[in-house]
Scaffold this motif. Sequence first.
Motif, PDB file in Angstrom:
ATOM      1  N   SER A  59       0.822  -1.210   0.000  1.00 29.49           N
ATOM      2  CA  SER A  59       0.000   0.000   0.000  1.00 29.49           C
ATOM      3  C   SER A  59       0.860   1.266   0.000  1.00 29.49           C
ATOM      4  O   SER A  59       0.460   2.292  -0.546  1.00 29.49           O
ATOM      5  CB  SER A  59      -0.937  -0.005   1.203  1.00 29.49           C
ATOM      6  N   GLU A  62       1.976   1.902  -3.567  1.00 27.91           N
ATOM      7  CA  GLU A  62       0.823   2.354  -4.363  1.00 27.91           C
ATOM      8  C   GLU A  62       0.492   3.811  -4.057  1.00 27.91           C
ATOM      9  O   GLU A  62       0.172   4.586  -4.957  1.00 27.91           O
ATOM     10  CB  GLU A  62      -0.385   1.464  -4.090  1.00 27.91           C
ATOM     11  N   ARG A  63       0.559   4.189  -2.783  1.00 26.49           N
ATOM     12  CA  ARG A  63       0.296   5.581  -2.418  1.00 26.49           C
ATOM     13  C   ARG A  63       1.372   6.503  -2.997  1.00 26.49           C
ATOM     14  O   ARG A  63       1.061   7.579  -3.504  1.00 26.49           O
ATOM     15  CB  ARG A  63       0.198   5.747  -0.906  1.00 26.49           C
ATOM     16  N   SER A  66       0.816   6.932  -6.674  1.00 24.81           N
ATOM     17  CA  SER A  66      -0.374   7.755  -6.913  1.00 24.81           C
ATOM     18  C   SER A  66      -0.066   9.232  -6.693  1.00 24.81           C
ATOM     19  O   SER A  66      -0.451  10.083  -7.501  1.00 24.81           O
ATOM     20  CB  SER A  66      -1.517   7.316  -5.995  1.00 24.81           C
ATOM     21  N   ALA A 138      -8.779   6.697  -3.261  1.00 21.62           N
ATOM     22  CA  ALA A 138      -9.269   6.024  -2.055  1.00 21.62           C
ATOM     23  C   ALA A 138      -8.072   5.574  -1.232  1.00 21.62           C
ATOM     24  O   ALA A 138      -7.205   4.849  -1.737  1.00 21.62           O
ATOM     25  CB  ALA A 138     -10.146   4.837  -2.421  1.00 21.62           C
ATOM     26  N   ASP A 139      -8.004   6.016   0.002  1.00 20.12           N
ATOM     27  CA  ASP A 139      -6.884   5.701   0.902  1.00 20.12           C
ATOM     28  C   ASP A 139      -5.546   6.087   0.282  1.00 20.12           C
ATOM     29  O   ASP A 139      -4.542   5.394   0.449  1.00 20.12           O
ATOM     30  CB  ASP A 139      -6.878   4.218   1.277  1.00 20.12           C
ATOM     31  N   GLY A 140      -5.546   7.179  -0.483  1.00 16.01           N
ATOM     32  CA  GLY A 140      -4.314   7.674  -1.077  1.00 16.01           C
ATOM     33  C   GLY A 140      -3.874   6.955  -2.339  1.00 16.01           C
ATOM     34  O   GLY A 140      -2.789   7.219  -2.839  1.00 16.01           O
ATOM     35  N   VAL A 141      -4.715   6.060  -2.863  1.00 20.85           N
ATOM     36  CA  VAL A 141      -4.358   5.284  -4.060  1.00 20.85           C
ATOM     37  C   VAL A 141      -5.328   5.629  -5.182  1.00 20.85           C
ATOM     38  O   VAL A 141      -6.548   5.615  -4.986  1.00 20.85           O
ATOM     39  CB  VAL A 141      -4.387   3.760  -3.772  1.00 20.85           C
TER      40      VAL A 141
END
Length: 151
Positions: A59, A62-63, A66, A138-141
């Motif tokens: 995660s 991915e963040r 992004s 969503a959630d930084g992604v």
Amino acid sequence: MKQLWDIADFVRNLHRRLRFGELSRAPLKLLRLELRGDEAECEWVARPPDPWDSFLPPSVGERHSSLQALEDSLAVRNLLFSAMPTISSAVFRVYRQDEGDRAELIITGTVTREDQAAANVCSLAMRAKLCGLRFWLADGVLGPFRSEEYS
């Protein structure tokens, strides 16, 4: 002929200034640049997560990728309008390469020379939205657009 020089300047600056990102060292891949009068269309592939992020939870990578894609979109916007003074608007499409070598659309929108986020807007996502970019975060992604959303 002037327009060809402007295009060359944009591509050179894109490769020179955006060779490395702050959160990913991978280069941007410009897919397409099309000019029609005072409008442009620009498509590229976002940088993948940095290899050093592979030691962190997925995660986090991915963040980071992004956030890098949003930063790159704003930087490409600035480069495009500074290199080509006759362009008044541009349609951006940013794709993410997935594991199966398929590309999924993650950022799209029409940016204009006049639309600029105020300097006091701290949120990167809000600055991108104020400039005309559309995306799902969503959630930084960044999430992909479904085909019916952008067709």
